[in-house]
Design a protein around this motif. Sequence first.
Motif, PDB file in Angstrom:
ATOM      1  N   THR A  32       0.837  -1.199   0.000  1.00  0.00           N
ATOM      2  CA  THR A  32       0.000   0.000   0.000  1.00  0.00           C
ATOM      3  C   THR A  32       0.876   1.255   0.000  1.00  0.00           C
ATOM      4  O   THR A  32       0.577   2.243  -0.686  1.00  0.00           O
ATOM      5  CB  THR A  32      -0.928   0.008   1.228  1.00  0.00           C
ATOM      6  OG1 THR A  32      -1.736  -1.172   1.213  1.00  0.00           O
ATOM      7  CG2 THR A  32      -1.841   1.231   1.231  1.00  0.00           C
ATOM      8  N   ALA A  35       2.038   1.950  -3.383  1.00  0.00           N
ATOM      9  CA  ALA A  35       0.965   2.496  -4.221  1.00  0.00           C
ATOM     10  C   ALA A  35       0.783   3.992  -3.993  1.00  0.00           C
ATOM     11  O   ALA A  35       0.645   4.764  -4.964  1.00  0.00           O
ATOM     12  CB  ALA A  35      -0.336   1.750  -3.935  1.00  0.00           C
ATOM     13  N   VAL A  36       0.766   4.436  -2.732  1.00  0.00           N
ATOM     14  CA  VAL A  36       0.566   5.872  -2.491  1.00  0.00           C
ATOM     15  C   VAL A  36       1.789   6.672  -2.950  1.00  0.00           C
ATOM     16  O   VAL A  36       1.652   7.821  -3.380  1.00  0.00           O
ATOM     17  CB  VAL A  36       0.225   6.172  -1.015  1.00  0.00           C
ATOM     18  CG1 VAL A  36      -1.103   5.544  -0.625  1.00  0.00           C
ATOM     19  CG2 VAL A  36       1.333   5.734  -0.062  1.00  0.00           C
ATOM     20  N   ALA A  39       1.339   7.132  -6.711  1.00  0.00           N
ATOM     21  CA  ALA A  39       0.341   8.168  -6.983  1.00  0.00           C
ATOM     22  C   ALA A  39       0.895   9.550  -6.661  1.00  0.00           C
ATOM     23  O   ALA A  39       0.614  10.534  -7.356  1.00  0.00           O
ATOM     24  CB  ALA A  39      -0.923   7.898  -6.172  1.00  0.00           C
ATOM     25  N   LEU A  74      -3.808   4.647  -8.108  1.00  0.00           N
ATOM     26  CA  LEU A  74      -4.173   3.961  -6.864  1.00  0.00           C
ATOM     27  C   LEU A  74      -5.177   2.835  -7.060  1.00  0.00           C
ATOM     28  O   LEU A  74      -5.012   1.742  -6.502  1.00  0.00           O
ATOM     29  CB  LEU A  74      -4.760   4.968  -5.872  1.00  0.00           C
ATOM     30  CG  LEU A  74      -3.793   5.888  -5.147  1.00  0.00           C
ATOM     31  CD1 LEU A  74      -4.576   6.940  -4.369  1.00  0.00           C
ATOM     32  CD2 LEU A  74      -2.899   5.090  -4.201  1.00  0.00           C
ATOM     33  N   ARG A  75      -6.222   3.102  -7.825  1.00  0.00           N
ATOM     34  CA  ARG A  75      -7.324   2.137  -7.888  1.00  0.00           C
ATOM     35  C   ARG A  75      -6.873   0.758  -8.405  1.00  0.00           C
ATOM     36  O   ARG A  75      -7.166  -0.264  -7.769  1.00  0.00           O
ATOM     37  CB  ARG A  75      -8.477   2.685  -8.720  1.00  0.00           C
ATOM     38  CG  ARG A  75      -9.739   1.832  -8.600  1.00  0.00           C
ATOM     39  CD  ARG A  75     -10.849   2.401  -9.480  1.00  0.00           C
ATOM     40  NE  ARG A  75     -11.338   3.673  -8.993  1.00  0.00           N
ATOM     41  CZ  ARG A  75     -12.292   3.803  -8.080  1.00  0.00           C
ATOM     42  NH1 ARG A  75     -12.828   2.715  -7.528  1.00  0.00           N
ATOM     43  NH2 ARG A  75     -12.705   4.997  -7.703  1.00  0.00           N
ATOM     44  N   ARG A  77      -3.909  -0.610  -8.446  1.00  0.00           N
ATOM     45  CA  ARG A  77      -2.932  -1.224  -7.543  1.00  0.00           C
ATOM     46  C   ARG A  77      -3.596  -1.755  -6.277  1.00  0.00           C
ATOM     47  O   ARG A  77      -3.315  -2.882  -5.846  1.00  0.00           O
ATOM     48  CB  ARG A  77      -1.841  -0.201  -7.183  1.00  0.00           C
ATOM     49  CG  ARG A  77      -0.890   0.121  -8.324  1.00  0.00           C
ATOM     50  CD  ARG A  77       0.023   1.271  -7.960  1.00  0.00           C
ATOM     51  NE  ARG A  77       0.948   1.592  -9.031  1.00  0.00           N
ATOM     52  CZ  ARG A  77       2.259   1.292  -9.015  1.00  0.00           C
ATOM     53  NH1 ARG A  77       2.777   0.656  -7.981  1.00  0.00           N
ATOM     54  NH2 ARG A  77       3.032   1.638 -10.031  1.00  0.00           N
ATOM     55  N   LEU A  78      -4.461  -0.959  -5.667  1.00  0.00           N
ATOM     56  CA  LEU A  78      -5.101  -1.393  -4.427  1.00  0.00           C
ATOM     57  C   LEU A  78      -6.145  -2.476  -4.690  1.00  0.00           C
ATOM     58  O   LEU A  78      -6.329  -3.375  -3.861  1.00  0.00           O
ATOM     59  CB  LEU A  78      -5.734  -0.194  -3.719  1.00  0.00           C
ATOM     60  CG  LEU A  78      -4.750   0.894  -3.265  1.00  0.00           C
ATOM     61  CD1 LEU A  78      -5.496   2.002  -2.522  1.00  0.00           C
ATOM     62  CD2 LEU A  78      -3.639   0.324  -2.383  1.00  0.00           C
ATOM     63  N   TRP A 103     -11.564   0.175   1.133  1.00  0.00           N
ATOM     64  CA  TRP A 103     -10.475   1.126   0.954  1.00  0.00           C
ATOM     65  C   TRP A 103     -11.037   2.532   1.126  1.00  0.00           C
ATOM     66  O   TRP A 103     -11.957   2.933   0.418  1.00  0.00           O
ATOM     67  CB  TRP A 103      -9.855   1.007  -0.437  1.00  0.00           C
ATOM     68  CG  TRP A 103      -8.949  -0.163  -0.625  1.00  0.00           C
ATOM     69  CD1 TRP A 103      -9.152  -1.241  -1.427  1.00  0.00           C
ATOM     70  CD2 TRP A 103      -7.666  -0.361  -0.014  1.00  0.00           C
ATOM     71  NE1 TRP A 103      -8.087  -2.103  -1.351  1.00  0.00           N
ATOM     72  CE2 TRP A 103      -7.157  -1.594  -0.496  1.00  0.00           C
ATOM     73  CE3 TRP A 103      -6.906   0.374   0.898  1.00  0.00           C
ATOM     74  CZ2 TRP A 103      -5.925  -2.099  -0.093  1.00  0.00           C
ATOM     75  CZ3 TRP A 103      -5.683  -0.125   1.302  1.00  0.00           C
ATOM     76  CH2 TRP A 103      -5.196  -1.345   0.810  1.00  0.00           C
ATOM     77  N   VAL A 105      -9.759   6.161   0.722  1.00  0.00           N
ATOM     78  CA  VAL A 105      -8.627   6.776   0.035  1.00  0.00           C
ATOM     79  C   VAL A 105      -8.878   8.268  -0.157  1.00  0.00           C
ATOM     80  O   VAL A 105      -9.989   8.679  -0.499  1.00  0.00           O
ATOM     81  CB  VAL A 105      -8.412   6.098  -1.340  1.00  0.00           C
ATOM     82  CG1 VAL A 105      -7.371   6.845  -2.162  1.00  0.00           C
ATOM     83  CG2 VAL A 105      -8.017   4.640  -1.163  1.00  0.00           C
ATOM     84  N   PRO A 107      -7.044  10.666  -2.616  1.00  0.00           N
ATOM     85  CA  PRO A 107      -5.982  10.703  -3.623  1.00  0.00           C
ATOM     86  C   PRO A 107      -5.185  11.985  -3.627  1.00  0.00           C
ATOM     87  O   PRO A 107      -4.042  12.006  -4.115  1.00  0.00           O
ATOM     88  CB  PRO A 107      -6.740  10.523  -4.938  1.00  0.00           C
ATOM     89  CG  PRO A 107      -8.127  10.994  -4.645  1.00  0.00           C
ATOM     90  CD  PRO A 107      -8.385  10.642  -3.215  1.00  0.00           C
ATOM     91  N   ALA A 125      -4.110   6.197   1.882  1.00  0.00           N
ATOM     92  CA  ALA A 125      -4.913   4.996   1.644  1.00  0.00           C
ATOM     93  C   ALA A 125      -5.010   4.234   2.959  1.00  0.00           C
ATOM     94  O   ALA A 125      -3.993   3.939   3.586  1.00  0.00           O
ATOM     95  CB  ALA A 125      -4.305   4.120   0.561  1.00  0.00           C
TER      96      ALA A 125
END
Length: 283
Positions: A32, A35-36, A39, A74-75, A77-78, A103, A105, A107, A125
């Motif tokens: 996670t 991922a952030v 982004a 993000l979407r 990947r999560l 989730w 989130v 963004p 996230a």
Amino acid sequence: MSESIQSTGGTGGTGSAVVADAASDADLLAQTAIAVEAAGSVLRERFGGVVRHRTREELMRALAANDEAALDVLRPRLTFLRPGARWVEEELDGGALPAGEWWVVDPAEGNVNHLHGLPDWAVTATLVRENQPVLTAVHLPLTGETYTALAGGGAHLDGRPLHVSETTDLGLGLVATSQARPDEDEAVTRRIGASITAMLLDALVVRTSVPATLHLLNVAAGRIDAFWQFAGARADLLPGALLVSEAGGRISDAEGRPWTTQSESLLAAAPGVHTDAVATLSR
């Protein structure tokens, strides 16, 4: 959350199933965070001077463009990490979530700052399971810092443990507050103003700015002694609430009662000033 936020204050539990779950969530948190950070790189490339807007509609389009650019990263990947988890589509929503995993989130937390060329913004996230935050990752693209927290596993900044301040005198405390949204109810706005006045009388220094998450990061890191906010949404309070709780802080509403996402206020404080902060905010 239908239940108050809980911190188990440790890493793991009893039984092999609990240990396996903890290990799985720790791995999930690491992914996670990646991922952030990805982004955040997209938003950093979009960051620069002030984005001019003459109308509310132009502002909303610019805000949405930032959100969509980060969500495009993000979407997928999560979703890959947790295919069965649902998404909270509206970042300003509050209240309890239905059963299961979600989730939550943001963004572009502090999106309006991004558009004004100010550095106070982040990507967050948080995974919520049965209305309890399980893990959170918050990335600050301009500094490269990533804050993480795992329920029962502590709070960290780039892998280094975080702990709230040891301040015991609110009169020596640096405290902060934020507004939940621009179009706040007048009664809430007046309550915010009265609370700032009360804190100016009782604390050493009061900071007022958005977004809430950045203040809560500072509480978790021991840089700020207390943060409070009236009203609010899951996306701007859950990440910081978990970070502060796992860093040894106290989470409640402004009256000292257990905090949930249905509460009308949040107070996150070092244990040594929590009681006095409640007294100040309850006047």
